[in-house]
Motif scaffolding. Structure first.
Motif, PDB file in Angstrom:
ATOM      1  N   SER A 271       0.929  -1.248   0.097  1.00  0.00           N
ATOM      2  CA  SER A 271       0.077   0.077   0.062  1.00  0.00           C
ATOM      3  C   SER A 271       0.830   1.107  -0.018  1.00  0.00           C
ATOM      4  O   SER A 271       0.199   2.485   0.301  1.00  0.00           O
TER       5      SER A 271
ATOM      6  N   TYR B 181     -11.063  -6.577   5.544  1.00  0.00           N
ATOM      7  CA  TYR B 181      -9.724  -5.838   5.129  1.00  0.00           C
ATOM      8  C   TYR B 181     -10.098  -5.608   3.622  1.00  0.00           C
ATOM      9  O   TYR B 181     -11.181  -6.356   2.874  1.00  0.00           O
TER      10      TYR B 181
ATOM     11  N   PHE C  71      -4.098  -5.178  -2.254  1.00  0.00           N
ATOM     12  CA  PHE C  71      -3.908  -5.411  -0.682  1.00  0.00           C
ATOM     13  C   PHE C  71      -4.035  -6.858  -0.106  1.00  0.00           C
ATOM     14  O   PHE C  71      -5.067  -7.348  -0.740  1.00  0.00           O
ATOM     15  N   THR C  72      -3.130  -7.436   0.476  1.00  0.00           N
ATOM     16  CA  THR C  72      -2.956  -8.576   0.966  1.00  0.00           C
ATOM     17  C   THR C  72      -4.205  -9.161   1.982  1.00  0.00           C
ATOM     18  O   THR C  72      -4.255 -10.327   1.998  1.00  0.00           O
TER      19      THR C  72
ATOM     20  N   ALA D  87      -2.270  -5.548  10.389  1.00  0.00           N
ATOM     21  CA  ALA D  87      -1.852  -4.583   9.400  1.00  0.00           C
ATOM     22  C   ALA D  87      -1.233  -3.393   9.812  1.00  0.00           C
ATOM     23  O   ALA D  87      -0.925  -2.334   9.088  1.00  0.00           O
ATOM     24  N   GLU D  88      -1.470  -3.123  10.978  1.00  0.00           N
ATOM     25  CA  GLU D  88      -0.968  -1.776  11.684  1.00  0.00           C
ATOM     26  C   GLU D  88      -0.674  -1.937  13.031  1.00  0.00           C
ATOM     27  O   GLU D  88      -1.224  -2.844  13.660  1.00  0.00           O
ATOM     28  N   ALA D  89       0.217  -0.992  13.671  1.00  0.00           N
ATOM     29  CA  ALA D  89       0.703  -1.378  14.733  1.00  0.00           C
ATOM     30  C   ALA D  89      -0.743  -0.808  15.996  1.00  0.00           C
ATOM     31  O   ALA D  89      -1.491   0.261  15.570  1.00  0.00           O
TER      32      ALA D  89
ATOM     33  N   ASP E 166      -4.191 -10.503  17.572  1.00  0.00           N
ATOM     34  CA  ASP E 166      -3.227  -9.886  16.460  1.00  0.00           C
ATOM     35  C   ASP E 166      -3.004 -10.633  15.307  1.00  0.00           C
ATOM     36  O   ASP E 166      -2.804 -11.956  15.829  1.00  0.00           O
ATOM     37  N   ILE E 167      -2.781 -10.235  14.451  1.00  0.00           N
ATOM     38  CA  ILE E 167      -2.242 -11.018  13.120  1.00  0.00           C
ATOM     39  C   ILE E 167      -1.112  -9.861  12.418  1.00  0.00           C
ATOM     40  O   ILE E 167      -1.298  -8.874  12.461  1.00  0.00           O
TER      41      ILE E 167
ATOM     42  N   GLY F  26       2.050  -9.500   9.138  1.00  0.00           N
ATOM     43  CA  GLY F  26       2.573 -10.002   7.916  1.00  0.00           C
ATOM     44  C   GLY F  26       2.612  -8.909   6.964  1.00  0.00           C
ATOM     45  O   GLY F  26       2.453  -7.725   7.418  1.00  0.00           O
ATOM     46  N   LEU F  27       3.647  -9.200   5.908  1.00  0.00           N
ATOM     47  CA  LEU F  27       3.846  -8.043   4.852  1.00  0.00           C
ATOM     48  C   LEU F  27       3.838  -8.765   3.525  1.00  0.00           C
ATOM     49  O   LEU F  27       4.134  -9.900   3.216  1.00  0.00           O
ATOM     50  N   THR F  28       3.368  -7.780   2.743  1.00  0.00           N
ATOM     51  CA  THR F  28       3.376  -8.364   1.136  1.00  0.00           C
ATOM     52  C   THR F  28       4.651  -8.977   0.888  1.00  0.00           C
ATOM     53  O   THR F  28       4.382  -9.912   0.014  1.00  0.00           O
TER      54      THR F  28
ATOM     55  N   ASP G 234      10.273  -3.309  10.819  1.00  0.00           N
ATOM     56  CA  ASP G 234       9.358  -3.253  12.172  1.00  0.00           C
ATOM     57  C   ASP G 234      10.413  -3.453  13.151  1.00  0.00           C
ATOM     58  O   ASP G 234      11.368  -4.129  13.291  1.00  0.00           O
TER      59      ASP G 234
ATOM     60  N   ARG H  60       7.116   0.844  12.678  1.00  0.00           N
ATOM     61  CA  ARG H  60       7.985   0.599  11.901  1.00  0.00           C
ATOM     62  C   ARG H  60       9.154   1.837  12.279  1.00  0.00           C
ATOM     63  O   ARG H  60       8.795   2.926  12.554  1.00  0.00           O
TER      64      ARG H  60
ATOM     65  N   LYS I 168      -5.592   1.149   7.065  1.00  0.00           N
ATOM     66  CA  LYS I 168      -4.576   1.293   7.862  1.00  0.00           C
ATOM     67  C   LYS I 168      -4.893   3.127   8.068  1.00  0.00           C
ATOM     68  O   LYS I 168      -4.909   3.717   7.317  1.00  0.00           O
TER      69      LYS I 168
HETATM   70  O1  DLL Z   1      -0.351  -5.190   5.998  1.00  0.00           O
HETATM   71  C1  DLL Z   1      -0.440  -7.641   5.648  1.00  0.00           C
HETATM   72  C2  DLL Z   1      -1.589  -7.789   6.623  1.00  0.00           C
HETATM   73  C3  DLL Z   1      -2.735  -7.694   6.277  1.00  0.00           C
HETATM   74  C4  DLL Z   1      -0.994  -8.044   8.034  1.00  0.00           C
HETATM   75  C5  DLL Z   1      -3.847  -7.799   7.134  1.00  0.00           C
HETATM   76  C6  DLL Z   1      -2.150  -8.295   8.826  1.00  0.00           C
HETATM   77  C7  DLL Z   1      -3.568  -8.309   8.381  1.00  0.00           C
HETATM   78  P1  DLL Z   1       1.471  -4.551   3.857  1.00  0.00           P
HETATM   79  O2  DLL Z   1       0.558  -3.364   3.397  1.00  0.00           O
HETATM   80  O3  DLL Z   1       2.743  -4.792   2.822  1.00  0.00           O
HETATM   81  O4  DLL Z   1       0.854  -5.830   4.357  1.00  0.00           O
HETATM   82  O5  DLL Z   1       2.336  -3.720   5.308  1.00  0.00           O
HETATM   83  C8  DLL Z   1       3.201  -4.598   6.137  1.00  0.00           C
HETATM   84  O6  DLL Z   1       2.284  -3.520   7.939  1.00  0.00           O
HETATM   85  O7  DLL Z   1       5.652  -4.229   7.763  1.00  0.00           O
HETATM   86  C9  DLL Z   1       4.134  -3.678   9.598  1.00  0.00           C
HETATM   87  O8  DLL Z   1       4.651  -2.557   9.436  1.00  0.00           O
HETATM   88  C10 DLL Z   1       2.654  -3.311   9.364  1.00  0.00           C
HETATM   89  N1  DLL Z   1       1.868  -4.487   9.981  1.00  0.00           N
HETATM   90  C11 DLL Z   1       1.271  -5.560   9.521  1.00  0.00           C
HETATM   91  N2  DLL Z   1       0.917  -6.258  10.637  1.00  0.00           N
HETATM   92  C12 DLL Z   1       1.083  -5.890  11.784  1.00  0.00           C
HETATM   93  C13 DLL Z   1       0.599  -6.028  13.236  1.00  0.00           C
HETATM   94  C14 DLL Z   1      -0.044  -6.157   5.310  1.00  0.00           C
HETATM   95  N3  DLL Z   1      -0.069  -7.041  13.477  1.00  0.00           N
HETATM   96  C15 DLL Z   1       3.504  -3.773   7.230  1.00  0.00           C
HETATM   97  N4  DLL Z   1       1.146  -5.011  13.839  1.00  0.00           N
HETATM   98  C16 DLL Z   1       4.465  -4.643   8.032  1.00  0.00           C
HETATM   99  C17 DLL Z   1       1.983  -3.853  13.819  1.00  0.00           C
HETATM  100  C18 DLL Z   1       1.714  -4.579  11.453  1.00  0.00           C
HETATM  101  N5  DLL Z   1       2.232  -3.667  12.372  1.00  0.00           N
END
Ligand code: DLL
Length: 435
Positions: A93, A135, A140-141, A212-214, A233-234, A236-238, A302, A326, A425
């Motif tokens: 994103s 989501y 976006f994943t 997807a965010e802190a 909490d969950i 991940g990153l693309t 992160d 981050r 986000k």
């Molecule tokens: O945000 C993937 C995702 C989607 C994760 C849905 C969880 C749920 P990107 O858009 O590539 O992918 O952003 C990845 O988001 O490096 C972190 O900085 C932040 N991030 C993802 N999950 C968390 C979390 C998705 N649970 C970037 N807590 C990562 C804090 C998170 N930061």
């Protein structure tokens, strides 16, 4: 219990897990060396060949991959499989520069959805559940990953995507959604709308899978209380696949990393040196099972801590703490490091029911000095209640922030509904110093 609880993997003793990782890493390094000339060159520059990598203990010898490498290689430069074998792309994103694109073979999609299925299973999801995926879908994943995981578990899946809150609530109540997946900031917005529309008794939610965010522990408690659910909490990153790189279990004390697929390391962000377990630093991931886009030692930026403390759920998968944010989201205000998540913690703890979790950090520079303002939204109750208490709450927030950050902040309580709500986000910072 769904078949996506995989005790043979999730409760495997670490010695065995390490053997699996050793094997997969050795094969992955060879795969990348043979198929990705860009990374092969990086290895050669460091004087490393696949023969030097006998297992996880040699991981530190490999060069890092950063977002700059991904940008330089855009779009196809890190692809490790022929295009004919790839079936999907997803993208980050990111708002600046070139987007990052990640590629997936059908096997990569299966692996990713399996990880999301483990996450849904860990919060108690089964084929009896109705899982609302709010989501965003598309590049976006978040949407595609949890949608796939939900199918695998056998939940009735509501592919809502984000936005259109009234429709979200209608489906949630009419179809009796029991699990909701969305960003924590959107969960807070949904909770607010449920309260306003008097729907609390009509919802059947039991769990939420938010990431997807802190987000802070205080935000977790707030959402749990308002929705009457457990909030998990969950992460991940693309670049590494998407949601499901790690997931929370019933203990809710950090996220188990799917380390049969992704090896985590914590490094000192300045020196790149690997730090011992328990120390805080930058999280780095190596994909050991992916085919099309297998990143080795990818620097996530992160800031996080890893732990192998025994978990009451029985899983032995290594755990990562909630990322603080981050390193590139970290603000430096008058020389002090500030993460937005630290501010969120204070606001929810100090504000009690008087404020909402909606806030906006505004930074500027006047006469070479940083100014730091914080708009915080008051609740409807407080707004209609007692104007005198406004100054009291503002001062309490100010004092707490000063004691935690050592920084003076101008706190302004603003009227209800004046801060824009987030459907994905959240954007919490306006930093005019950069302009
Ligand atoms: O945000 C993937 C995702 C989607 C994760 C849905 C969880 C749920 P990107 O858009 O590539 O992918 O952003 C990845 O988001 O490096 C972190 O900085 C932040 N991030 C993802 N999950 C968390 C979390 C998705 N649970 C970037 N807590 C990562 C804090 C998170 N930061």
């Amino acid at each position: 219990m769904s078949k996506y609880y995989q005790p043979e993997i999730e409760t495997m003793p670490y010695e065995e897990m390490k053997k699996l990782q050793d094997e997969r890493l050795v094969a992955q390094v060879k795969h990348v060396w043979d198929n990705v000339p860009y990374y092969r060159k990086k290895m050669e520059e460091k004087g490393v060949t696949p023969d030097d990598i006998k297992g996880v203990d040699d991981l530190h010898k490999l060069p890092f991959v950063t977002k700059d490498d991904l940008r330089e290689c855009y779009p196809y430069g890190l692809l490790a499989k022929p295009l004919g074998d790839c079936v999907r792309i997803q993208s980050t994103s990111g708002t600046t520069g070139k987007r990052v694109v990640a590629f997936y073979t059908q096997k990569d999609i299966e692996l990713w959805e399996d990880c999301c299925a483990r996450a849904i299973t860990a919060v108690g999801g089964t084929n009896e559940d109705v899982c609302q995926v709010s989501y965003g879908y598309g590049l976006f994943t978040g949407g595609p990953g949890l949608n796939g995981g939900s199918h695998k578990v056998g939940c009735l899946t509501l592919p809502m995507s984000s936005g259109n809150t009234d429709r979200q609530l209608q489906f949630m109540t009419d179809l009796g959604a029991t699990i909701i997946c969305c960003t924590p900031s959107y969960a807070a917005y949904l909770a607010e709308s449920i309260h306003e529309q008097g729907l609390r008794d009509k919802i059947k939610l039991k769990a939420g899978i938010f990431g997807a965010e802190a987000w802070s522990e205080e935000m977790r408690k707030d959402i749990e209380n308002k929705l009457g659910i457990k909030a998990y909490d969950i992460y991940g990153l693309t670049e590494i696949s998407g949601p499901g790189v790690s997931f929370e279990c019933e203990e809710q004390t950090g996220m188990h990393v799917n380390e049969d697929h992704f090896i985590p390391e914590i490094i000192d962000p300045e020196t790149g040196e690997v730090l011992p377990l328990g120390e805080k630093g930058e999280l780095v991931f190596t994909s050991i099972s992916k085919e099309a886009f297998p990143l080795l030692r990818y620097r996530t930026k992160d800031i996080c801590v890893l732990s192998r403390k025994k978990c009451s759920c029985g899983r032995t998968l290594i755990k990562m703490a909630k990322p603080m944010g981050r390193s590139d989201d970290m603000l430096i205000i008058r020389g002090v490091n500030v993460f937005p998540s630290q501010i969120e913690e204070v606001l929810i703890a100090v504000g009690g029911g008087n404020i909402t979790p909606n806030y906006l950090i505004k930074i500027d520079r006047v006469n070479n000095t940083d100014t730091f303002d914080l708009d915080v939204e008051m609740s409807e109750e407080m707004f209609s209640d007692d104007v005198k208490s406004i100054a009291k709450v503002e001062n309490a927030i100010k004092d707490k922030l000063r004691s935690i950050l050592g920084l003076g902040v101008n706190v302004h309580l603003v009227n209800p509904k004046t801060i824009t709500r987030s459907e994905g986000k959240a954007k919490r910072v306006i930093d005019n110093r950069k302009i």
